[in-house]
Structure formats: structure tokens, C-alpha cells
Design a protein around this motif. Structure first.
Motif, PDB file in Angstrom:
ATOM      1  N   LEU A   1       0.917  -1.124   0.020  1.00  0.00           N
ATOM      2  CA  LEU A   1       0.123   0.029   0.095  1.00  0.00           C
ATOM      3  C   LEU A   1       0.726   1.250   0.139  1.00  0.00           C
ATOM      4  O   LEU A   1       0.562   2.270  -0.768  1.00  0.00           O
ATOM      5  CB  LEU A   1      -0.929  -0.106   1.358  1.00  0.00           C
ATOM      6  CG  LEU A   1      -2.036  -1.134   1.135  1.00  0.00           C
ATOM      7  CD1 LEU A   1      -2.726  -1.159   2.427  1.00  0.00           C
ATOM      8  CD2 LEU A   1      -3.003  -0.798   0.207  1.00  0.00           C
ATOM      9  N   ALA A   2       1.928   1.357   0.712  1.00  0.00           N
ATOM     10  CA  ALA A   2       3.114   2.295   0.715  1.00  0.00           C
ATOM     11  C   ALA A   2       3.467   2.556  -0.444  1.00  0.00           C
ATOM     12  O   ALA A   2       3.544   3.730  -1.087  1.00  0.00           O
ATOM     13  CB  ALA A   2       4.073   2.124   1.804  1.00  0.00           C
ATOM     14  N   ASP A   3       3.980   1.388  -1.366  1.00  0.00           N
ATOM     15  CA  ASP A   3       4.462   1.558  -2.473  1.00  0.00           C
ATOM     16  C   ASP A   3       3.767   2.018  -3.436  1.00  0.00           C
ATOM     17  O   ASP A   3       3.890   2.790  -4.634  1.00  0.00           O
ATOM     18  CB  ASP A   3       4.866   0.169  -3.181  1.00  0.00           C
ATOM     19  CG  ASP A   3       6.143  -0.509  -2.228  1.00  0.00           C
ATOM     20  OD1 ASP A   3       6.801   0.545  -1.590  1.00  0.00           O
ATOM     21  OD2 ASP A   3       6.451  -1.707  -2.377  1.00  0.00           O
TER      22      ASP A   3
ATOM     23  N   ASP B   1      -0.926   6.705   2.222  1.00  0.00           N
ATOM     24  CA  ASP B   1      -0.413   6.715   3.713  1.00  0.00           C
ATOM     25  C   ASP B   1      -0.962   5.651   4.644  1.00  0.00           C
ATOM     26  O   ASP B   1      -2.152   5.647   5.093  1.00  0.00           O
ATOM     27  CB  ASP B   1      -1.021   8.276   4.081  1.00  0.00           C
ATOM     28  CG  ASP B   1      -0.591   8.536   5.560  1.00  0.00           C
ATOM     29  OD1 ASP B   1       0.185   7.738   6.099  1.00  0.00           O
ATOM     30  OD2 ASP B   1      -1.334   9.466   5.924  1.00  0.00           O
ATOM     31  N   VAL B   2      -0.153   4.644   5.008  1.00  0.00           N
ATOM     32  CA  VAL B   2      -0.572   3.376   5.743  1.00  0.00           C
ATOM     33  C   VAL B   2      -0.460   3.732   7.156  1.00  0.00           C
ATOM     34  O   VAL B   2       0.176   4.132   7.533  1.00  0.00           O
ATOM     35  CB  VAL B   2       0.426   2.247   5.406  1.00  0.00           C
ATOM     36  CG1 VAL B   2      -0.145   0.996   5.841  1.00  0.00           C
ATOM     37  CG2 VAL B   2       0.465   2.143   3.811  1.00  0.00           C
ATOM     38  N   LYS B   3      -1.581   3.300   7.826  1.00  0.00           N
ATOM     39  CA  LYS B   3      -1.529   3.543   9.420  1.00  0.00           C
ATOM     40  C   LYS B   3      -1.179   2.219   9.917  1.00  0.00           C
ATOM     41  O   LYS B   3      -0.933   1.172   9.376  1.00  0.00           O
ATOM     42  CB  LYS B   3      -3.142   3.546   9.723  1.00  0.00           C
ATOM     43  CG  LYS B   3      -3.881   4.765   8.911  1.00  0.00           C
ATOM     44  CD  LYS B   3      -3.294   6.201   9.483  1.00  0.00           C
ATOM     45  CE  LYS B   3      -3.491   7.344   8.456  1.00  0.00           C
ATOM     46  NZ  LYS B   3      -2.931   8.424   8.847  1.00  0.00           N
ATOM     47  N   ALA B   4      -0.741   2.380  11.237  1.00  0.00           N
ATOM     48  CA  ALA B   4      -0.403   1.128  11.769  1.00  0.00           C
ATOM     49  C   ALA B   4      -1.431   0.368  12.093  1.00  0.00           C
ATOM     50  O   ALA B   4      -2.628   0.646  12.289  1.00  0.00           O
ATOM     51  CB  ALA B   4       0.170   1.721  13.373  1.00  0.00           C
ATOM     52  N   SER B   5      -1.058  -1.076  12.062  1.00  0.00           N
ATOM     53  CA  SER B   5      -2.314  -2.044  12.719  1.00  0.00           C
ATOM     54  C   SER B   5      -1.334  -3.086  13.556  1.00  0.00           C
ATOM     55  O   SER B   5      -0.223  -3.635  13.241  1.00  0.00           O
ATOM     56  CB  SER B   5      -2.460  -2.929  11.488  1.00  0.00           C
ATOM     57  OG  SER B   5      -3.145  -4.029  11.716  1.00  0.00           O
ATOM     58  N   ASP B   6      -1.918  -3.120  14.815  1.00  0.00           N
ATOM     59  CA  ASP B   6      -1.203  -3.938  15.782  1.00  0.00           C
ATOM     60  C   ASP B   6      -1.998  -5.269  16.011  1.00  0.00           C
ATOM     61  O   ASP B   6      -1.664  -6.010  16.816  1.00  0.00           O
ATOM     62  CB  ASP B   6      -1.390  -3.004  17.152  1.00  0.00           C
ATOM     63  CG  ASP B   6      -0.399  -1.922  16.970  1.00  0.00           C
ATOM     64  OD1 ASP B   6       0.591  -1.881  16.108  1.00  0.00           O
ATOM     65  OD2 ASP B   6      -0.664  -0.742  17.643  1.00  0.00           O
ATOM     66  N   GLY B   7      -3.024  -5.241  15.109  1.00  0.00           N
ATOM     67  CA  GLY B   7      -3.826  -6.668  15.382  1.00  0.00           C
ATOM     68  C   GLY B   7      -4.820  -6.777  14.452  1.00  0.00           C
ATOM     69  O   GLY B   7      -5.236  -5.829  13.614  1.00  0.00           O
ATOM     70  N   THR B   8      -5.667  -7.746  14.508  1.00  0.00           N
ATOM     71  CA  THR B   8      -6.863  -7.927  13.665  1.00  0.00           C
ATOM     72  C   THR B   8      -6.386  -8.559  12.213  1.00  0.00           C
ATOM     73  O   THR B   8      -5.157  -9.182  12.089  1.00  0.00           O
ATOM     74  CB  THR B   8      -7.661  -6.858  13.409  1.00  0.00           C
ATOM     75  OG1 THR B   8      -7.144  -6.032  12.483  1.00  0.00           O
ATOM     76  CG2 THR B   8      -8.145  -6.197  14.610  1.00  0.00           C
ATOM     77  N   TYR B   9      -7.379  -8.496  11.265  1.00  0.00           N
ATOM     78  CA  TYR B   9      -7.068  -8.962   9.930  1.00  0.00           C
ATOM     79  C   TYR B   9      -6.900  -7.577   8.782  1.00  0.00           C
ATOM     80  O   TYR B   9      -6.728  -7.825   7.745  1.00  0.00           O
ATOM     81  CB  TYR B   9      -8.206  -9.434   9.297  1.00  0.00           C
ATOM     82  CG  TYR B   9      -8.626 -10.911   9.562  1.00  0.00           C
ATOM     83  CD1 TYR B   9      -7.791 -11.605  10.282  1.00  0.00           C
ATOM     84  CD2 TYR B   9      -9.759 -11.533   9.062  1.00  0.00           C
ATOM     85  CE1 TYR B   9      -8.292 -13.172  10.616  1.00  0.00           C
ATOM     86  CE2 TYR B   9     -10.040 -12.680   9.354  1.00  0.00           C
ATOM     87  CZ  TYR B   9      -9.353 -13.573  10.159  1.00  0.00           C
ATOM     88  OH  TYR B   9      -9.826 -14.957  10.231  1.00  0.00           O
ATOM     89  N   PHE B  10      -6.599  -6.389   9.587  1.00  0.00           N
ATOM     90  CA  PHE B  10      -6.901  -5.299   8.788  1.00  0.00           C
ATOM     91  C   PHE B  10      -5.909  -4.315   8.892  1.00  0.00           C
ATOM     92  O   PHE B  10      -5.060  -4.017   9.948  1.00  0.00           O
ATOM     93  CB  PHE B  10      -8.198  -4.800   9.066  1.00  0.00           C
ATOM     94  CG  PHE B  10      -9.446  -5.680   9.081  1.00  0.00           C
ATOM     95  CD1 PHE B  10      -9.840  -6.103   7.990  1.00  0.00           C
ATOM     96  CD2 PHE B  10      -9.895  -6.010  10.329  1.00  0.00           C
ATOM     97  CE1 PHE B  10     -10.747  -7.006   7.854  1.00  0.00           C
ATOM     98  CE2 PHE B  10     -11.053  -6.772  10.331  1.00  0.00           C
ATOM     99  CZ  PHE B  10     -11.528  -7.523   8.995  1.00  0.00           C
ATOM    100  N   VAL B  11      -5.655  -3.353   7.727  1.00  0.00           N
ATOM    101  CA  VAL B  11      -4.762  -2.434   7.861  1.00  0.00           C
ATOM    102  C   VAL B  11      -5.417  -1.318   6.962  1.00  0.00           C
ATOM    103  O   VAL B  11      -6.204  -1.384   6.156  1.00  0.00           O
ATOM    104  CB  VAL B  11      -3.368  -2.685   7.207  1.00  0.00           C
ATOM    105  CG1 VAL B  11      -3.532  -3.093   5.772  1.00  0.00           C
ATOM    106  CG2 VAL B  11      -2.442  -1.517   7.421  1.00  0.00           C
TER     107      VAL B  11
END
Ligand code: PMP
Ligand code: GLN
Length: 405
Positions: free
Chosen positions: A318-320, A324-334
Motif C-alpha cells: 500500500l505504501a509502494d 498513507d498506511v496506518k499502523a495495525s497492531d492486530g486483527t486482519y486489517f490495515v
């Protein structure tokens, strides 16, 4: 739909239409897009669990189970929570097997909230909460998560300020769908204080409880986000219904086998509603999920680490692609912000993305009451949720399609 088509749906359900997940999956199917919209895995759960379900059918576990669920599964759910989280429940009176977490959520709200009473949500929120509140004839109010570094945090002062005399129940979801935020011990402690001070009931949705990841902290070191179950905090056991399910822990979203845990007087209320919705869920899945809870911790740990790697792969892709990618610390999702590629409306973006580049995703605006809340700095209109619970080759395919954005 013909021109004369007229909805006969009752008024309180009319705003809900069909879910955003169903819409985006249908779009993915019709366009042949890679479906990073609806969050479901494309591989099966532990082989021993699948064998146990087949065995249960062969062994005659094919009639109604008891109302609270098969004792073997209630025992396994209770043992699992004691082992991992140190919380003790009585399997006879403090656990109820439900048709997925979804039924546990609806039955909790229907069984515990009177018409006209208020339920407080933290937005973005999982779509079934608002529909269950509407079914109960209750009212909802939402407090928005706020940006925090590269991710999100709960403004606990805003949460406290939103509580009114009519507020009955607070719904908390951690690890959080759609943002991937894992609420910290400090945030949860403050939620607990607020709930105790205002004598609120709490529904905590912990379906992603086993899926927390290592993430760099503010000093750049990698640390594992830890799931804290709200019911374990002081003063919370007596006021909390905890909901979880086999769906995300064991790659079994189609089994619809979940559970609600809490003190007897709350679980009795949940059961009062649940028994007239479905009475009971599918019997042969119950011994199979019990087997997995008792014997498949290593499989779950493997799932967790593989999802963490998939999160990294999709986040880089997504960054490539310029998002603007957000942090994901868990789950299935970013989640990623599309304004950096000229996107202004995530819903429109997601409706055209399958046709444009062959990838489906869901807009975070579908999880909020107010996409541009005045009370906080968050703006949900340009945020899109992507699911990474897919095979590596599917993610690689999605990554190359995203590059064409
Ligand atoms: N809560 C959240 C936050 C979810 O993402 C989901 C989807 N798995 C559910 C509840 C529903 O869970 P289940 O499929 O067990 O009904
Ligand atoms: N929990 C899944 C998600 O957030 C969807 C479940 C559903 O389709 N209702 O994608």
C-alpha cells in the motif's frame, strides 16, 4: 429491482440496507477482483478441528445441543480464558455458546438494554452494533477514536464526557476492527474507571483477541501488543459481557460458533434473548471448537505470526502504491489514507477500485455515524480498510495490482 419496488422493511432497520461487506464481496465476485474487502481467511483451520467436526457428525452429534451449549465447549472456553487471561468463569452459569459473536452481541444488547436507553459506541465501530441497537429500540451515541502517531487512540476524556443519565451500556472492541488498534492497558484501565464511576454495563468484543502483532514503538523498538480483557480489570467482572468466537482464532468464519461470558445475572439476560433467536447453534461444530481450544495453541500462534508477516507485506504494498498506511497492531486489517493519491471519498473509491485495478476494499466511513466529527481531529472520509488474511500469492497479486493505482 423494478421501478415500483418498495421496501417493506420495518423503519428501524431501513437505514441498514445490506452490509458493506456483502456489497464489496459481490463487487469483487462480479469483477473478478482480489477481495481484500470482507475479512475472511482463504485457508482452513487446524486439521484436527476439521476432523473432530467430521467425527462429531459421524458420532451422532446432530440434534439440538443444550440451550447454553455443549458442556465440552463451555468447559473448553472457560479453561482457555483461565489459562491465557487468568479470568475464572463458572461453565455452568457464566458462559453461553452463541451463533458467532454476532449473535452474542445482538443478544447482549436485546437482553440488557431497554427501548430508549442509550448505548455508547467507539467509532469506527463494527456494523452489527448499530443494527442490534436499532433492533432493541435503543439509542446510540458514538465517540470517535483520534489519530495517535501513525495509528489511533481513545480519547478517554471524550468518552467520559459523552456519558449521560440514560447511558446503559458501553461497547468496546479490542483488537479493533477496522483500524487494527489494540487498546493499551492504560486506555482500558481508564475505560474501567469510567464504567465503574457511572455504573455502566460493558460489552467487550474480543473476536481478534489472539491476533496481536509486534510493532515498532515510539523509540523504534519492536514490541508485541498485548490483549487485555476488560473483564479482568478491577470492578469489571460484574458489569462486563465478553464476546468472542472461533471465526478468527481458528479460520472458521463459516462455522458461526461463538460465546458470551459474564456473571450469571448478565448471561441469564443474554440467554433470555438468544434462546428465541436461534435457541442453539450447530451442534457438531461445538466439540470440534472445544478440541481446538484445548489442543491447538501452537496452530494459533503460527496463524498469528503468519498474519503479522502478511500485515507487513500488504502495508508495504500500500505504501509502494502511494497510500498513507496506518499502523495495525492486530486483527486482519490495515487502513490507509487515500488522499495522498487524490482520493476524497473512500466509499466512491471502494466502489470503483475493483473495476479500476482489480482489488476490493471497504471504506472506513461505513463504520462511523459522522465521517467528519467536529469533536475530534479524525476524518474518516478518506480512510480505506484492506484485509490481509489471504494466501501469500493472493497478497502478491493484490500488491502488483495496487501498483497500477
Ligand atoms: N465483531 C467483530 C469486531 C468482527 O470483526 C466480526 C467479524 N468476524 C464479528 C464481531 C462477528 O463474528 P462472528 O463471525 O463470530 O459472528
Ligand atoms: N467481520 C468481517 C469483516 O469485518 C465481516 C463479517 C460480515 O461479513 N458480516 O470484514
Amino acid at each position: 429491482m423494478s421501478a415500483e419496488y418498495q421496501s417493506r422493511t420495518v423503519e428501524r432497520l431501513r437505514p441498514f440496507g445490506s452490509t458493506i461487506f456483502a456489497e464489496m464481496t459481490a463487487l469483487a465476485v462480479s469483477t473478478g477482483a482480489v477481495n481484500l474487502g470482507q475479512g475472511f481467511p482463504d485457508t482452513d483451520g487446524p486439521a484436527s478441528m476439521l476432523d473432530a467436526a467430521r467425527g462429531a457428525i459421524a458420532d451422532g452429534f446432530n440434534q439440538y445441543s443444550p440451550g447454553p451449549g455443549l458442556p465440552v465447549l463451555r468447559d473448553a472456553v472457560v479453561a482457555d480464558r483461565k489459562r491465557r487471561l487468568g479470568i475464572e468463569y463458572d461453565p455452568a452459569t457464566e458462559v453461553l455458546i452463541t451463533v458467532g459473536a454476532t449473535e452474542g452481541i445482538a443478544a447482549t444488547i436485546l437482553g440488557l438494554v431497554e427501548p430508549g436507553e442509550e448505548v455508547l459506541l467507539i467509532e469506527p465501530y463494527y456494523d452489527s452494533y448499530a443494527a442490534a441497537i436499532a433492533l432493541a429500540g435503543a439509542r446510540r451515541k458514538a465517540v470517535s477514536l483520534v489519530p495517535d502517531g501513525n495509528g489511533f487512540a481513545l480519547d478517554t476524556d471524550a468518552l467520559a464526557a459523552a456519558i449521560g443519565p440514560n447511558t446503559k451500556l458501553l461497547v468496546v472492541n479490542t483488537p479493533h476492527n477496522p483500524t487494527g488498534t489494540v487498546l493499551t492497558h492504560a486506555e482500558l484501565t481508564r475505560i474501567a474507571d469510567i464504567a465503574c464511576e457511572h455504573d455502566l454495563l460493558v460489552l467487550t468484543d474480543e473476536v481478534y483477541e489472539r491476533l496481536t502483532f509486534d510493532s515498532p514503538d515510539s523509540s523504534g523498538r519492536s514490541a508485541r501488543s498485548t490483549h487485555v480483557s476488560l473483564a479482568s480489570l478491577p470492578g469489571m467482572f460484574q458489569r462486563t459481557v465478553t464476546v468472542s468466537s472461533a471465526a478468527k482464532t481458528f479460520n472458521a468464519t463459516g462455522w458461526k460458533t461463538g460465546w458470551a461470558l459474564g456473571p450469571r445475572e448478565l448471561i441469564d439476560a443474554v440467554r433470555a434473548a438468544k434462546q428465541f433467536m436461534t435457541f442453539v447453534g450447530g451442534t457438531p461444530f461445538q466439540p470440534a471448537v472445544a478440541h481446538a481450544l484445548n489442543h491447538e495453541d501452537a496452530w494459533v500462534e503460527n496463524l498469528r505470526t503468519s498474519l503479522q508477516a502478511k500485515r507487513d507485506v500488504l502495508s508495504s504494498a500500500l505504501a509502494d502504491a502511494g497510500l498513507d498506511v496506518k499502523a495495525s497492531d492486530g486483527t486482519y486489517f490495515v487502513c490507509a489514507d487515500i488522499s495522498s493519491v487524490g482520493g476524497v471519498d473512500a466509499l466512491q473509491f471502494c466502489r470503483t477500485l475493483p473495476e479500476r485495478i482489480g482489488v476490493a476494499a471497504v471504506p472506513v466511513s461505513a463504520f462511523v455515524d459522522d465521517p467528519t466529527p467536529a469533536s475530534g481531529p479524525s476524518n474518516w472520509t478518506t480512510l480505506v480498510r484492506f484485509a490481509f488474511c489471504k494466501k501469500d500469492d493472493v497478497l502478491a497479486d493484490a500488491a502488483s495490482r495496487l501498483l497500477t493505482l
